[in-house]
Design an enzyme around this catalytic site. Structure first.
Site, PDB file in Angstrom:
ATOM      1  N   GLY A  82      -3.662  -1.546   2.847  1.00 27.14           N
ATOM      2  CA  GLY A  82      -2.933  -2.587   1.944  1.00 27.14           C
ATOM      3  C   GLY A  82      -3.804  -3.795   1.611  1.00 27.14           C
ATOM      4  O   GLY A  82      -4.549  -4.704   2.485  1.00 27.14           O
ATOM      5  N   ARG A 146      -5.841   4.030  -0.516  1.00 31.19           N
ATOM      6  CA  ARG A 146      -5.448   4.743   1.129  1.00 31.19           C
ATOM      7  C   ARG A 146      -7.046   6.104   0.938  1.00 31.19           C
ATOM      8  O   ARG A 146      -6.455   7.000   1.731  1.00 31.19           O
ATOM      9  CB  ARG A 146      -3.949   4.725   1.123  1.00 31.19           C
ATOM     10  CG  ARG A 146      -3.697   3.406   1.521  1.00 31.19           C
ATOM     11  CD  ARG A 146      -2.197   3.951   2.242  1.00 31.19           C
ATOM     12  NE  ARG A 146      -1.688   2.513   2.180  1.00 31.19           N
ATOM     13  CZ  ARG A 146      -1.753   1.861   3.291  1.00 31.19           C
ATOM     14  NH1 ARG A 146      -3.093   1.754   4.192  1.00 31.19           N
ATOM     15  NH2 ARG A 146      -0.649   0.804   3.307  1.00 31.19           N
ATOM     16  N   ASP A 176      -7.373   0.161  11.069  1.00 34.71           N
ATOM     17  CA  ASP A 176      -8.554   1.152  11.940  1.00 34.71           C
ATOM     18  C   ASP A 176      -8.607   2.534  11.301  1.00 34.71           C
ATOM     19  O   ASP A 176      -9.538   2.868  11.630  1.00 34.71           O
ATOM     20  CB  ASP A 176      -7.142   1.133  13.325  1.00 34.71           C
ATOM     21  CG  ASP A 176      -5.673   1.757  12.196  1.00 34.71           C
ATOM     22  OD1 ASP A 176      -5.828   0.992  11.074  1.00 34.71           O
ATOM     23  OD2 ASP A 176      -5.189   1.787  13.113  1.00 34.71           O
ATOM     24  N   ASP A 177      -8.373   3.049  10.163  1.00 34.85           N
ATOM     25  CA  ASP A 177      -7.981   3.968  10.340  1.00 34.85           C
ATOM     26  C   ASP A 177      -9.942   3.891   9.556  1.00 34.85           C
ATOM     27  O   ASP A 177     -10.560   5.154   9.573  1.00 34.85           O
ATOM     28  CB  ASP A 177      -7.698   4.640   9.148  1.00 34.85           C
ATOM     29  CG  ASP A 177      -6.397   5.611   9.494  1.00 34.85           C
ATOM     30  OD1 ASP A 177      -6.526   5.672  10.829  1.00 34.85           O
ATOM     31  OD2 ASP A 177      -5.704   5.480   9.330  1.00 34.85           O
ATOM     32  N   LYS A 203      -9.287  -5.524   8.545  1.00 34.61           N
ATOM     33  CA  LYS A 203      -9.103  -6.764   7.419  1.00 34.61           C
ATOM     34  C   LYS A 203      -7.327  -5.863   8.526  1.00 34.61           C
ATOM     35  O   LYS A 203      -6.844  -4.605   8.049  1.00 34.61           O
ATOM     36  CB  LYS A 203      -8.431  -6.298   6.068  1.00 34.61           C
ATOM     37  CG  LYS A 203      -7.793  -6.278   5.304  1.00 34.61           C
ATOM     38  CD  LYS A 203      -7.529  -5.085   4.686  1.00 34.61           C
ATOM     39  CE  LYS A 203      -6.855  -3.608   5.382  1.00 34.61           C
ATOM     40  NZ  LYS A 203      -6.587  -2.782   4.769  1.00 34.61           N
ATOM     41  N   ILE A 205      -2.761  -6.704   7.466  1.00 32.97           N
ATOM     42  CA  ILE A 205      -1.935  -8.227   8.087  1.00 32.97           C
ATOM     43  C   ILE A 205      -1.258  -7.660   9.033  1.00 32.97           C
ATOM     44  O   ILE A 205      -0.531  -8.762   9.621  1.00 32.97           O
ATOM     45  CB  ILE A 205      -0.320  -8.340   6.964  1.00 32.97           C
ATOM     46  CG1 ILE A 205       0.347  -6.743   6.893  1.00 32.97           C
ATOM     47  CG2 ILE A 205      -1.394  -8.884   5.369  1.00 32.97           C
ATOM     48  CD1 ILE A 205       1.623  -7.414   5.679  1.00 32.97           C
TER      49      ILE A 205
HETATM   50  P1  FBP Z   1      -2.855  -1.521   6.351  1.00 33.93           P
HETATM   51  O1  FBP Z   1      -2.429  -0.968   7.968  1.00 33.93           O
HETATM   52  O2  FBP Z   1      -3.443  -0.492   5.681  1.00 33.93           O
HETATM   53  O3  FBP Z   1      -3.805  -2.844   6.246  1.00 33.93           O
HETATM   54  O4  FBP Z   1      -1.630  -1.362   5.894  1.00 33.93           O
HETATM   55  C1  FBP Z   1      -0.199  -2.370   6.015  1.00 33.93           C
HETATM   56  C2  FBP Z   1       0.860  -2.314   5.183  1.00 33.93           C
HETATM   57  O5  FBP Z   1       1.524  -3.467   5.019  1.00 33.93           O
HETATM   58  C3  FBP Z   1       2.038  -1.823   6.440  1.00 33.93           C
HETATM   59  O6  FBP Z   1       2.351  -3.008   6.969  1.00 33.93           O
HETATM   60  C4  FBP Z   1       2.698  -1.337   5.940  1.00 33.93           C
HETATM   61  O7  FBP Z   1       3.996  -0.268   6.548  1.00 33.93           O
HETATM   62  C5  FBP Z   1       1.609  -0.686   4.768  1.00 33.93           C
HETATM   63  O8  FBP Z   1       0.648  -1.120   4.116  1.00 33.93           O
HETATM   64  C6  FBP Z   1       3.128  -0.080   3.940  1.00 33.93           C
HETATM   65  O9  FBP Z   1       2.054   1.407   2.592  1.00 33.93           O
HETATM   66  P2  FBP Z   1       1.482   0.668   1.296  1.00 33.93           P
HETATM   67  O10 FBP Z   1       0.773  -0.150   0.770  1.00 33.93           O
HETATM   68  O11 FBP Z   1       0.931   2.379   1.264  1.00 33.93           O
HETATM   69  O12 FBP Z   1       3.764   1.048   0.190  1.00 33.93           O
END
Ligand code: FBP
Length: 525
Positions: A82, A146, A176-177, A203, A205
């Site tokens: 994200g 992703r 983390d991943d 990175k 949020i």
């Molecule tokens: P990251 O761990 O990839 O930074 O994403 C965080 C996040 O914003 C989460 O808070 C949320 O659950 C998820 O991404 C939503 O993912 P998507 O963009 O695939 O809808």
């Protein structure tokens, strides 16, 4: 002139010229070197067989000294997962430092995340492109995705791409991943005589990529400040109109850090914290009691924060989800599932509103698992509290704040932090290390006092059961309910229930030093 100058807002235009504050050391990367701080064994010995080459790789502290010569480097970079505000500044910091070290260096952006590596889909980043995104939000210069590089075929394809491009290094900006993936790639490249080194940048949020060495990821501050502004506005509306309970779900796939930070910033009447691991019935009772108490005090409104990951922490719902996953994986039709559940889980299932039951049965990800982040927990709670308070007149409004906070203009904190991380990644590249993640410490202090580290990613890893198999992962850092930040919230929790001590943080400030250089409250503690 920025190519879209006519299209950008006056504030964006102003932000383009902001000069990020960084630690003095990072101003002249050519004069820096690395000093090993530990060659400690990774915490789990079993990781050694999976990562024989990087298992005992050291971590480093950055200091003045005669490091390696600044030769021309060809570097690939990608965003993963994200978006998070400050990402474009990581690119800017990396680009500037690479060019300062050697003007013949090149930065190649892989498009739309790791998929860009697998498909050799890229663009070379120019000074003009970078100048057009400085201090601006989003990941749109190169996109994100992703896709993970996991299977043998994907690893081989990644090796082929970096060889084809003759990359000296690949920088992975992710959570983390993605940083686990960075370690997997670093190991794979070493084992297969691919000379490309791999560097990670923290990175997300969500704020759940933390360790002793990594205080916070970039993007958390801007997202929380954006949500806190909106929560403050809603609180003011609640107090003015005096007729609604606002149930506000906040992003954070697993951990409740965002909710906790926003609670400290805005003082809602209640912030639920998943890590307390309360049952659904306990939470519904807690909210119903709050509504009753406030009604007695003549208040028929309120603000309640709900972390996105809450549902997975509720012990009975967690069990239900795992049972449903098993039954559906056996190929049983969704209509038959209810009758196949054990008594306790059937009871939980029947308690849920039909919409949520349907989500649990039909909204599955490509691996067949429940898409927990799509579940409308705020609506679930409203429905169940309504059932509990049958005889009481009250109204509720659901909200979900998530995407609103991921691509905002970065706060000064994230603009500085992202830019410094990019420059630190350039130093890691100059010094030819691999399998490390950039870590900046003392973030609660001003950037002049930040300390710089490169931490061996393997030191952050452990083995976890995923889909029935032990997998190497960087464990998500959850809210520590015995920790200082949660204790800070606990101090005000019961007072905030009845008294309306809402705080209204307002929009992110960029220009008034008294406000604009604030750091996340989570860090201040
Ligand atoms: P990251 O761990 O990839 O930074 O994403 C965080 C996040 O914003 C989460 O808070 C949320 O659950 C998820 O991404 C939503 O993912 P998507 O963009 O695939 O809808």
């Amino acid at each position: 002139m920025h190519k879209n100058e006519g299209m950008i807002s006056p504030l964006e235009k102003k932000r383009l010229s902001y000069v990020p504050q960084i630690p003095p050391l990072l101003k002249n990367i050519g004069s820096l070197s690395l000093e090993e701080v530990s060659r400690a064994k990774a915490p789990v010995a079993e990781l050694k067989s999976l990562f024989p080459r990087i298992f005992s790789a050291p971590s480093y502290r950055v200091g003045k000294g005669k490091g390696k010569a600044a030769r021309a480097q060809k570097v690939g970079v990608l965003f993963s997962g994200g978006p998070a505000a400050g990402g474009h500044n990581v690119l800017a910091g990396l680009f500037d430092a690479l060019k300062e070290l050697n003007s013949r260096s090149q930065l190649i952006g892989f498009l739309n995340g790791a998929a860009g590596v697998l498909e050799s889909h890229s663009k070379e980043l120019s000074a003009k492109m970078i100048d057009g995104v400085r201090n601006l939000g989003g990941f749109d210069l190169i996109g994100s995705g992703r896709t993970k590089i996991e299977t043998a075929e994907q690893l081989a394809a990644a090796a082929e791409t970096v060889r084809k491009y003759s990359l000296d290094a690949l920088v992975i900006i992710g959570g983390d991943d993605s940083n686990t993936n960075a370690a997997v790639l670093a190991e794979y490249f070493l084992q297969h005589n691919v000379s490309t080194r791999v560097i990670g940048v923290p990175k997300t949020i969500d704020g759940d990529l933390r360790s002793q060495e990594i205080e916070l990821s970039f993007g958390f501050d801007s997202a929380c400040k954006t949500y806190a502004e909106l929560i403050g506005n809603i609180a003011r509306d609640a107090k003015s109109s005096r007729k609604y309970y606002h149930f506000i779900k906040l992003m954070g796939r697993s951990a409740s850090h965002i909710t906790l930070e926003c609670a400290l910033a805005t003082h809602p009447n209640l912030a639920l914290v998943g890590e307390e691991r309360k049952t659904l019935a306990e939470i519904v009772r807690q909210i119903a009691d709050l509504v009753r108490k406030r009604k007695q005090a003549g208040k028929e409104y309120g603000v309640i924060l709900v972390p996105e990951g809450l549902i997975e922490f509720m012990p009975e719902v967690k069990q239900l989800i795992s049972e449903l996953n098993k039954i559906l994986a056996e190929g049983k039709p969704p209509a038959a599932v209810e009758s196949l559940l054990a008594d306790a889980q059937r009871q939980t299932f029947r308690l849920l509103p039909e919409k949520i039951q349907q989500q649990l049965l039909f909204d599955r990800d490509p691996h067949g698992n429940v898409q927990v982040s799509q579940i409308a927990t705020e609506e679930l709670l409203i429905e169940l509290v309504k059932r509990e308070l049958k005889d009481l007149k009250w109204s509720a409004q659901p909200h979900f704040f998530g995407y609103e906070g991921r691509c905002c203009l970065p706060s000064n904190f994230d603009a500085n932090y992202g830019y410094a991380l990019g420059r630190l990644a350039a130093l890691a590249i100059k010094e030819e290390v691999t399998g490390v993640i950039c870590a900046i410490q003392f973030l609660a202090k001003s950037p002049e006092k930040w300390a710089l580290r490169l931490v061996s990613i393997i030191q952050l890893m452990c083995l976890e059961m995923r889909k029935g198999k032990q997998k190497p992962v960087i464990q998500k850092a959850l809210v520590d309910i015995k920790g200082k930040v949660f204790a800070q919230y606990q101090k005000v929790r019961s007072t905030d229930e009845l008294e309306d001590r809402y705080r209204y943080p307002g929009p992110i400030q960029f220009f008034d030093p008294d406000v604009s250089d604030s750091v996340p409250l989570t860090l201040e503690r």
